[in-house]
Enzyme design. Structure first.
Site, PDB file in Angstrom:
ATOM      1  N   ALA A 194     -33.454   3.116 -28.468  1.00  0.00           N
ATOM      2  CA  ALA A 194     -32.667   1.947 -28.086  1.00  0.00           C
ATOM      3  C   ALA A 194     -32.041   1.260 -29.306  1.00  0.00           C
ATOM      4  O   ALA A 194     -31.719   1.908 -30.298  1.00  0.00           O
ATOM      5  CB  ALA A 194     -33.521   0.994 -27.259  1.00  0.00           C
ATOM      6  N   SER A 195     -31.927  -0.053 -29.251  1.00  0.00           N
ATOM      7  CA  SER A 195     -31.176  -0.789 -30.282  1.00  0.00           C
ATOM      8  C   SER A 195     -31.887  -0.847 -31.630  1.00  0.00           C
ATOM      9  O   SER A 195     -31.324  -1.363 -32.597  1.00  0.00           O
ATOM     10  CB  SER A 195     -30.870  -2.200 -29.793  1.00  0.00           C
ATOM     11  OG  SER A 195     -29.984  -2.160 -28.693  1.00  0.00           O
ATOM     12  N   THR A 196     -33.127  -0.348 -31.718  1.00  0.00           N
ATOM     13  CA  THR A 196     -33.799  -0.326 -33.024  1.00  0.00           C
ATOM     14  C   THR A 196     -33.061   0.566 -34.011  1.00  0.00           C
ATOM     15  O   THR A 196     -33.296   0.480 -35.213  1.00  0.00           O
ATOM     16  CB  THR A 196     -35.252   0.159 -32.881  1.00  0.00           C
ATOM     17  OG1 THR A 196     -35.275   1.514 -32.411  1.00  0.00           O
ATOM     18  CG2 THR A 196     -36.035  -0.735 -31.933  1.00  0.00           C
TER      19      THR A 196
END
Length: 638
Positions: A327-329
């Protein structure tokens, strides 16, 4: 009437006949005597040693002595795996007579279920050599030992042996890190050195126990004993003592591991913490866990079935086997990929109306904030986790350049030094999709990968490793679990370490760190709620991984979904920024928003590791200053 002619006796003829017969008899006697003497010479002289050995075998026996398994400690000396004395039931088939009858009698004497008969028969055949005792049952009770002693005369070939048994004091807390030992199986016998495992009944099955089996096991010893006609040992003639296995000190901190388990509080998820400078894995939590002690003596079918059927999968090591969309990590890495490949500059801006469209494509790829963030640059895009900005970066990069850059951080690869059987995740590319599905790669798939979704999968260990490389500004140190084996310290550099990542402009590292710090302390930062009252500089990035794909006009509503369809909550963080001491990756399955659920856990983990070190440094600094001040006063006095 004709008279018969009288026959006269011929003495000479009779003497000759006698002599011939005597000679033949003498020759026969001589031949028989020679054969007898020859046989005696053969047996007493030529085969002397062989028959001496055979004779000794009738009264002497060489018995293997199993070594004591090495102990396992955490980095602070807390005992994680020990050996406890116990009594085992063994059987030597060659001395048992009718094995089936003996086993049936055993089951009857010990009052065991009838299905134990078949189990004992199977175990009695799991040996490496003749006359080697086979382990039938472990950890006998005092009552069982007494019953066997009373009926010993009825049980030829059956012995009760005292031996050390593995025990894990921490129970479920360390089960996935340590793994466990279990009975040696037929499959194990194929890979083990039979000479070194004579009389050893247990072997490492998973985790550290399996990876460092050769170090923990030790070297077998032997003793020569004199026996009676029934094979009972009378006295020991000689002994070669076994060499104990080496003790192992891990990089794991038991207190930090315990804190991680408490923070997850039984929820499905994982926490991995790595020390960036050394690659030491400080914590590797997988929740829920299981009690590894159940597997040492052999778990019963009912208990094993319960573990297998548990929907929370306690046997599943999420830290190294769980593969999740990061994801956005991944947005900090995406920013570096864009800068390094020249598709963006730090000052470039993108206007976000709430969605992104590919050229000549009517489909809208929506930002998580449906009305958009307006105009954003790289720093703000990371701070507010803007999807539209990174859709743009991903499209400009293309999947192959994106994939190649992410491989340098360890995504899609396994670079751990001594973690048993980790998965490598998945970093997709055009060639991968063509080989896997025989289909072309589509531009829309690149956009999904650009925000850590789609085909991209990573394990919590990979996410923590990549973050440690990021915190090190591209310097690679392979993650590892062993700190010391025996007297040998395990320190970098390690073999087969990936090349360091060098950027065209080193200032880009600090720009990305500044954006990640804004996530925790900026007014728009997604992790600002967890960044309050920080006593050190912390860099973080949240992520929310979709469990299923929404339609273009669908809106995510957790209240209408089953709990296991909720998004996964992720958060990665390291600190202090100027001198990174710990990098943490947190995932809570179906937890919802990463900034709301996973960020507080990451903050607690960093606080627990960094603050005590800060206090120690402050105390040490104060002591030095006090010492210098005292020396100055003394000099003035002199």
């Amino acid at each position: 009437m004709r008279q018969r002619r009288a026959t006269l006796k011929n003495p000479e003829q009779e003497v000759g006949l006698f002599r011939r017969r005597s000679l033949v008899a003498a020759l026969v006697v001589m031949l028989l005597t020679c054969a007898l003497v020859g046989r005696l010479v053969y047996l007493q002289v030529i085969e002397h040693q062989a028959f001496i050995t055979r004779s000794d075998k009738n009264r002497m026996r060489v018995e293997p002595l199993p070594p004591t398994r090495g102990l396992i400690y955490d980095r602070n000396g807390t005992l994680l795996a020990e050996n406890r004395p116990t009594y085992n039931l063994t059987l030597v088939r060659e001395r048992a007579g009718d094995v089936d009858d003996t086993i049936k009698l055993l089951v009857s004497i010990l009052d065991l279920p009838q299905d134990q008969t078949e189990i004992f028969q199977t175990r009695s055949r799991q040996r490496q050599r003749p006359y080697q005792p086979a382990l039938l049952m472990s950890d006998l009770t005092e009552h069982q030992i007494a019953e066997l002693a009373v009926n010993r005369y009825r049980l030829p070939g059956v012995e009760v042996e005292a031996q050390m048994l593995r025990y894990y004091p921490q129970g479920p807390l360390m089960s996935h890190v340590l793994g466990y030992v279990g009975r040696i199986s037929e499959k194990d016998l194929q890979r083990l050195d039979s000479s070194n495992y004579a009389s050893t009944h247990f072997v490492g099955k998973t985790g550290i126990e399996r990876f460092y089996e050769d170090k923990l096991h030790g070297t077998v010893g032997y003793r020569q004993v004199e026996t009676n006609a029934r094979g009972r040992a009378l006295r020991e003639l000689s002994r070669t003592p076994p060499i104990p296995g080496e003790d192992i000190r891990l990089t794991i901190d038991a207190k930090l591991q315990e804190l991680g388990a408490e923070l997850l509080d039984g929820r499905r998820g994982s926490i991995v913490a790595v020390e960036p400078k050394t690659g030491a894995i400080l914590a590797m939590v997988s929740s829920p866990g299981f009690d590894a002690n159940q597997f040492v003596t052999g778990i019963d079918y009912k208990s094993y079935k319960a573990l297998q059927d548990d929907p929370d999968l306690p046997l599943y090591n999420r830290a190294i086997h769980g593969q999740y969309p990061p994801a956005s990590t991944v947005k900090p890495y995406m920013a570096l990929a864009g800068l390094q490949n020249g598709v963006i500059t730090p000052s470039d801006t993108v206007y976000d109306p709430g969605y992104y469209q590919l050229p000549n494509d009517s489909r809208k790829y929506r930002n998580w904030l449906r009305w958009g963030h307006g105009r954003v640059d790289m720093k703000r895009a990371i701070t507010v986790s803007n999807d539209t900005y990174f859709f743009t970066v991903a499209h400009e990069l293309g999947i192959d350049r994106l994939s190649s850059f992410m491989h340098r951080f360890g995504f899609g690869e396994d670079h751990s030094l001594d973690v048993w059987a980790p998965r490598s995740g998945l970093m997709p590319s055009q060639d991968w999709k063509r080989g896997r599905y025989n289909k072309p790669w589509y531009p829309g798939e690149t956009l999904s990968v650009g925000i850590g979704q789609g085909y991209w999968l990573a394990t919590p260990l990979q996410m923590a490793t990549a973050l440690a490389v990021l915190a090190n500004k591209g310097h690679w140190v392979r993650p590892h679990l062993a700190q010391k084996i025996g007297d040998q310290a395990i320190t970098p550099p390690f073999p087969n370490t990936p090349e360091d990542i060098e950027l065209t402009n080193d200032r880009w590292w600090d720009l990305v760190f500044g954006a990640m710090e804004n996530v925790m302390s900026g007014s728009e930062g997604s992790g600002r709620a967890s960044g309050r009252n920080l006593q050190y500089r912390m860099a973080g990035k949240s992520g929310t991984a979709q469990v299923f794909t929404l339609g273009q006009e669908q809106k995510y509503n957790a209240a209408e979904l089953a709990e296991r369809l909720h998004d996964h909550a992720l958060f990665t963080a390291f600190g202090p920024i100027e001198d990174p001491q710990i990098a943490v990756a947190v995932i809570v399955e179906n937890g919802g928003g990463g900034s709301r659920v996973a960020a507080p856990i990451a903050r607690e983990m960093l606080d627990a590791w960094i603050l005590p070190h800060m206090k120690s440094e402050e105390e040490a600094k104060a002591a030095v200053e006090a010492s210098q001040s005292e020396a100055t006063v003394q000099n003035v006095g002199d």
